[in-house]
Design an enzyme around this catalytic site. Structure first.
Site, PDB file in Angstrom:
ATOM      1  NE  ARG A 148      21.276 -34.277  39.477  1.00 22.04           N
ATOM      2  CZ  ARG A 148      21.063 -34.473  40.776  1.00 22.04           C
ATOM      3  NH1 ARG A 148      20.158 -35.368  41.173  1.00 22.04           N
ATOM      4  NH2 ARG A 148      21.728 -33.786  41.683  1.00 22.04           N
ATOM      5  CE  LYS A 172      24.912 -35.121  39.384  1.00 24.26           C
ATOM      6  NZ  LYS A 172      25.834 -33.964  39.358  1.00 24.26           N
ATOM      7  CG  HIS A 242      20.515 -29.456  34.438  1.00 21.20           C
ATOM      8  ND1 HIS A 242      20.266 -30.753  34.853  1.00 21.20           N
ATOM      9  CD2 HIS A 242      21.328 -28.922  35.390  1.00 21.20           C
ATOM     10  CE1 HIS A 242      20.915 -30.995  35.975  1.00 21.20           C
ATOM     11  NE2 HIS A 242      21.561 -29.903  36.331  1.00 21.20           N
ATOM     12  NE  ARG A 245      18.818 -30.745  39.235  1.00 17.31           N
ATOM     13  CZ  ARG A 245      18.596 -31.403  40.365  1.00 17.31           C
ATOM     14  NH1 ARG A 245      17.421 -31.980  40.577  1.00 17.31           N
ATOM     15  NH2 ARG A 245      19.529 -31.500  41.304  1.00 17.31           N
ATOM     16  CG  HIS A 268      21.654 -29.533  45.280  1.00 17.91           C
ATOM     17  ND1 HIS A 268      21.247 -28.226  45.076  1.00 17.91           N
ATOM     18  CD2 HIS A 268      21.777 -30.085  44.047  1.00 17.91           C
ATOM     19  CE1 HIS A 268      21.129 -28.008  43.778  1.00 17.91           C
ATOM     20  NE2 HIS A 268      21.443 -29.110  43.130  1.00 17.91           N
ATOM     21  CE1 TYR A 277      18.920 -23.356  40.384  1.00 21.02           C
ATOM     22  CE2 TYR A 277      19.697 -24.498  42.345  1.00 21.02           C
ATOM     23  CZ  TYR A 277      19.430 -24.489  40.987  1.00 21.02           C
ATOM     24  OH  TYR A 277      19.675 -25.608  40.240  1.00 21.02           O
TER      25      TYR A 277
END
Length: 296
Positions: A148, A172, A242, A245, A268, A277
């Site tokens: 990110r 995150k 993004h 990414r 994730h 994806y």
């Protein structure tokens, strides 16, 4: 305790006890400031005065204002978390959000560029200047590691272990993950560190890998501008960090990488997020990461 004071307590809880990112806390803070102000305009200042009907009216009004569905969903999620916190912390005695459904969020496929477009973007001529070397490394690391923009900006020199072929990334919620950096990304980053970064270092000796012209940490806005600038040169208008990414993940899966491996590389928490994806054709998936990534 009134709602405004409770909001401050909740944001502190998110930052300190839950370890949420600065951006998440700021977004929830804005959502809840709007919510508390909206209730105040209707004479509601105490947690136990809030009803499910009021909350549903607030969410409907957000939608009527034309907010994106994802923004409305996040605002409703913030309100639900806020009331759950107040009940748990005994600030409130009721939970009006118990039966509040979250608005439906449209499932949107990620934007990606083709492998050919990625090659055109990364193989174009870059200026042999400190900032040119930096910009090239920024693009290679975003695409080569799937970071990110905020993660790239947060990278410090001590987190880059080129001899071991990895970078330590804080994503995150300050969760750490180790991501391979190999092939073109590694070579381009090493070149910037050896020939470009030292020329950008200021008096404060900022520990960041990617520096601006004043020697400070590169900002997310600057990363966005760099990506858009070089994308425009090769005809990829409106290119976003993004997108690189998303392309990283998509091209890995196209090359044969396992979904769980890609989940770990992206950081994730839930594999369902990574499954966005899997809209691509996976008939030729056979190989693992090193042979999968087009620039590894």
């Amino acid at each position: 305790m009134d709602l405004r004071r409770a909001r401050e307590e909740y944001l502190s809880y998110l930052a300190v006890e839950r370890g949420c990112s600065v951006n998440t806390v700021a977004a929830y803070g804005r959502d809840l400031e709007r919510y508390v102000s909206w209730l105040g305009e209707r004479g509601v200042t105490s947690p136990d005065e809030v009803s499910l009907e009021l909350i549903e009216d607030h969410v409907r009004e957000l939608s009527a204002r034309g907010l994106a569905a994802s923004s409305v969903e996040r605002a409703a999620s913030a309100v639900k978390g806020f009331h759950r916190f107040m009940l748990t912390d005994e600030i409130a005695t009721t939970l009006p959000t118990a039966d509040l459904p979250l608005p439906a969020k449209p499932r949107r496929l990620p934007d990606v560029i083709s492998q050919a477009d990625a090659a055109r973007l990364l193989d174009q001529p870059f200026p042999e200047t400190p900032t040119g070397l930096r910009d090239h490394a920024v693009l290679e690391v975003l695409y080569g590691c799937g970071l990110r923009a905020s993660e790239l900006c947060g990278l410090d020199e001590r987190a880059v272990l080129l001899d071991e072929g990895v970078v330590r990334v804080f994503g995150k919620g300050s969760k750490e993950r180790v991501v391979p950096i190999l092939g073109a990304a590694s070579a381009t980053l090493e070149r910037y560190l050896e020939r470009g970064r030292e020329a950008l270092v200021g008096r404060t000796r900022c520990p960041a890998v990617f520096l601006n012209a004043r020697g400070g940490r590169l900002s997310r806005q600057s990363v966005h501008a760099i990506v858009e600038k070089y994308g425009r040169v090769v005809g990829l208008k409106g290119l976003h960090p993004h997108t690189l990414r998303h392309s990283f993940a998509t091209h890995l899966l196209e090359g044969g990488a396992d979904l769980r491996v890609v989940q770990e590389l992206l950081g994730h928490a839930n594999v369902a997020t990574t499954q966005l994806y899997t809209h691509l054709d996976r008939s030729h998936i056979r190989r693992v990461y090193l042979s999968a990534h087009p620039r590894a």
